[in-house]
Structures are given as C-alpha cells and as structure tokens.
Design a protein around this motif. Structure first.
Motif, mmCIF file in Angstrom:
data_model
loop_
_atom_site.group_PDB
_atom_site.id
_atom_site.type_symbol
_atom_site.label_atom_id
_atom_site.label_comp_id
_atom_site.label_asym_id
_atom_site.label_seq_id
_atom_site.Cartn_x
_atom_site.Cartn_y
_atom_site.Cartn_z
ATOM 1 N N GLU A 32 -6.588 -4.053 -11.691
ATOM 2 C CA GLU A 32 -6.277 -5.233 -12.494
ATOM 3 C C GLU A 32 -6.167 -4.945 -13.990
ATOM 4 O OE1 GLU A 32 -10.515 -4.664 -11.723
ATOM 5 O OE2 GLU A 32 -8.905 -5.072 -10.341
ATOM 6 N N THR A 33 -6.484 -3.713 -14.425
ATOM 7 C CA THR A 33 -6.441 -3.422 -15.858
ATOM 8 C C THR A 33 -5.237 -2.604 -16.291
ATOM 9 O OG1 THR A 33 -7.819 -1.448 -15.603
ATOM 10 C CG2 THR A 33 -8.951 -3.535 -16.073
ATOM 11 N N HIS A 34 -4.777 -1.674 -15.449
ATOM 12 C CA HIS A 34 -3.609 -0.879 -15.817
ATOM 13 C C HIS A 34 -3.117 -0.028 -14.651
ATOM 14 C CE1 HIS A 34 -6.934 1.919 -16.516
ATOM 15 N NE2 HIS A 34 -6.072 2.898 -16.476
ATOM 16 N N ILE A 35 -2.004 0.695 -14.879
ATOM 17 C CA ILE A 35 -1.396 1.590 -13.897
ATOM 18 C C ILE A 35 -1.465 3.006 -14.448
ATOM 19 C CG2 ILE A 35 0.768 2.223 -12.753
ATOM 20 C CD1 ILE A 35 1.520 -0.738 -12.841
ATOM 21 N N SER A 36 -1.703 3.966 -13.567
ATOM 22 C CA SER A 36 -1.850 5.352 -13.996
ATOM 23 C C SER A 36 -1.227 6.286 -12.965
ATOM 24 C CB SER A 36 -3.341 5.687 -14.152
ATOM 25 O OG SER A 36 -3.519 7.056 -14.412
ATOM 26 N N GLU A 37 -0.853 7.486 -13.403
ATOM 27 C CA GLU A 37 -0.368 8.504 -12.475
ATOM 28 C C GLU A 37 -1.513 9.363 -11.946
ATOM 29 O OE1 GLU A 37 2.749 10.600 -14.473
ATOM 30 O OE2 GLU A 37 4.197 9.028 -14.064
ATOM 31 N N THR A 38 -2.715 9.135 -12.428
ATOM 32 C CA THR A 38 -3.879 9.863 -11.924
ATOM 33 C C THR A 38 -4.806 8.879 -11.232
ATOM 34 O OG1 THR A 38 -5.061 9.578 -14.019
ATOM 35 C CG2 THR A 38 -3.777 11.594 -13.754
ATOM 36 N N GLY A 39 -5.467 9.343 -10.198
ATOM 37 C CA GLY A 39 -6.331 8.459 -9.424
ATOM 38 C C GLY A 39 -7.605 8.102 -10.165
ATOM 39 N N TYR A 40 -7.761 6.868 -10.520
ATOM 40 C CA TYR A 40 -8.964 6.425 -11.213
ATOM 41 C C TYR A 40 -9.602 5.240 -10.504
ATOM 42 C CZ TYR A 40 -6.234 2.537 -12.918
ATOM 43 O OH TYR A 40 -5.471 1.421 -12.974
ATOM 44 N N THR A 41 -9.041 4.836 -9.365
ATOM 45 C CA THR A 41 -9.580 3.699 -8.619
ATOM 46 C C THR A 41 -10.016 4.140 -7.231
ATOM 47 O OG1 THR A 41 -7.357 3.120 -7.889
ATOM 48 C CG2 THR A 41 -8.209 1.958 -9.821
ATOM 49 N N PRO A 42 -11.076 4.907 -7.119
ATOM 50 C CA PRO A 42 -11.475 5.433 -5.818
ATOM 51 C C PRO A 42 -12.045 4.370 -4.884
ATOM 52 C CG PRO A 42 -13.142 5.924 -7.439
ATOM 53 C CD PRO A 42 -11.981 5.300 -8.176
ATOM 54 N N TYR A 43 -12.261 3.150 -5.374
ATOM 55 C CA TYR A 43 -12.898 2.136 -4.571
ATOM 56 C C TYR A 43 -11.948 1.383 -3.660
ATOM 57 C CZ TYR A 43 -11.141 -0.747 -8.363
ATOM 58 O OH TYR A 43 -10.335 -1.334 -9.295
ATOM 59 N N GLY A 44 -10.634 1.528 -3.798
ATOM 60 C CA GLY A 44 -9.752 0.796 -2.911
ATOM 61 C C GLY A 44 -8.281 0.906 -3.253
ATOM 62 N N TRP A 45 -7.456 0.670 -2.259
ATOM 63 C CA TRP A 45 -6.008 0.605 -2.416
ATOM 64 C C TRP A 45 -5.467 -0.174 -1.233
ATOM 65 C CZ3 TRP A 45 -2.903 3.227 1.209
ATOM 66 C CH2 TRP A 45 -3.588 4.085 2.055
ATOM 67 N N GLN A 46 -4.223 -0.591 -1.332
ATOM 68 C CA GLN A 46 -3.659 -1.402 -0.269
ATOM 69 C C GLN A 46 -2.164 -1.194 -0.168
ATOM 70 O OE1 GLN A 46 -4.923 -4.917 -2.400
ATOM 71 N NE2 GLN A 46 -2.926 -5.823 -2.036
ATOM 72 N N HIS A 47 -1.617 -1.560 0.991
ATOM 73 C CA HIS A 47 -0.181 -1.514 1.195
ATOM 74 C C HIS A 47 0.466 -2.739 0.548
ATOM 75 C CE1 HIS A 47 -0.287 1.912 3.872
ATOM 76 N NE2 HIS A 47 -1.370 1.387 4.418
ATOM 77 N N LYS A 48 1.764 -2.673 0.311
ATOM 78 C CA LYS A 48 2.498 -3.700 -0.427
ATOM 79 C C LYS A 48 2.249 -5.126 0.081
ATOM 80 C CE LYS A 48 7.160 -4.988 -1.757
ATOM 81 N NZ LYS A 48 8.574 -4.648 -1.686
ATOM 82 N N ASP A 49 2.362 -5.360 1.361
ATOM 83 C CA ASP A 49 2.236 -6.722 1.905
ATOM 84 C C ASP A 49 0.871 -6.985 2.534
ATOM 85 O OD1 ASP A 49 4.854 -7.392 1.183
ATOM 86 O OD2 ASP A 49 5.646 -6.442 2.981
ATOM 87 N N GLU A 50 -0.147 -6.274 2.078
ATOM 88 C CA GLU A 50 -1.474 -6.400 2.673
ATOM 89 C C GLU A 50 -2.441 -7.009 1.670
ATOM 90 O OE1 GLU A 50 -4.482 -3.375 4.969
ATOM 91 O OE2 GLU A 50 -3.264 -2.588 3.354
ATOM 92 N N ASN A 51 -3.221 -7.980 2.117
ATOM 93 C CA ASN A 51 -4.261 -8.571 1.281
ATOM 94 C C ASN A 51 -5.590 -7.896 1.593
ATOM 95 O OD1 ASN A 51 -2.629 -10.496 0.012
ATOM 96 N ND2 ASN A 51 -2.746 -11.814 1.790
ATOM 97 N N ILE A 52 -6.309 -7.525 0.572
ATOM 98 C CA ILE A 52 -7.605 -6.872 0.729
ATOM 99 C C ILE A 52 -8.686 -7.820 0.244
ATOM 100 C CG2 ILE A 52 -9.045 -4.929 0.007
ATOM 101 C CD1 ILE A 52 -6.737 -4.094 1.773
ATOM 102 N N PHE A 53 -9.757 -7.933 0.994
ATOM 103 C CA PHE A 53 -10.889 -8.761 0.618
ATOM 104 C C PHE A 53 -12.108 -7.873 0.442
ATOM 105 C CE2 PHE A 53 -14.711 -11.077 1.949
ATOM 106 C CZ PHE A 53 -14.737 -12.050 0.972
ATOM 107 N N ILE A 54 -12.703 -7.911 -0.722
ATOM 108 C CA ILE A 54 -13.928 -7.163 -0.998
ATOM 109 C C ILE A 54 -15.026 -8.181 -1.235
ATOM 110 C CG2 ILE A 54 -15.078 -5.502 -2.514
ATOM 111 C CD1 ILE A 54 -12.261 -4.405 -3.154
#
Length: 59
Positions: A32-54
């Motif tokens: 929710e803060t920015h986009i990067s070419e390096t992995g900095y969000t090890p806590y989660g990711w999702q596919h384009k049409d997928e909703n994730i609930f944490i």
C-alpha cells in the motif's frame, strides 16, 4: 492449511523470480505504500483477480 498455502505461494514466487532473472517477465513487488523491483514485502502477495484477507490479531 495456511502453511500449505504459504508453501505453494512460496514455490510460485520462486518460479516468477527465475523468470524475472532470465528477462522473460518483469516482476514488481508492491504494497500500500509503493512499488519496487526488489522484494520488500515478504508477508504476502496475490494474483491479479484474487482477494486476500489477513485477519487482525488482538493482543
């Protein structure tokens, strides 16, 4: 179930990272803060049409 899902997603991300390293795809990491070419969000990711609930845990 959550640990199985984590393992599947970890393996999928590994495939995406290999494709990125061989210049077959452009891979970006985002939260929710920015986009990067390096992995900095090890806590989660999702596919384009997928909703994730944490769920939130109260302490």
């Amino acid at each position: 179930m959550p640990s199985e899902l984590y393992q599947v997603r970890k393996e999928q991300l590994g495939i995406y990272e290999q494709l990125s390293q061989t210049n077959q795809i452009d891979l970006y990491y985002a939260d929710e803060t920015h986009i990067s070419e390096t992995g900095y969000t090890p806590y989660g990711w999702q596919h384009k049409d997928e909703n994730i609930f944490i769920p939130v845990m109260k302490l």
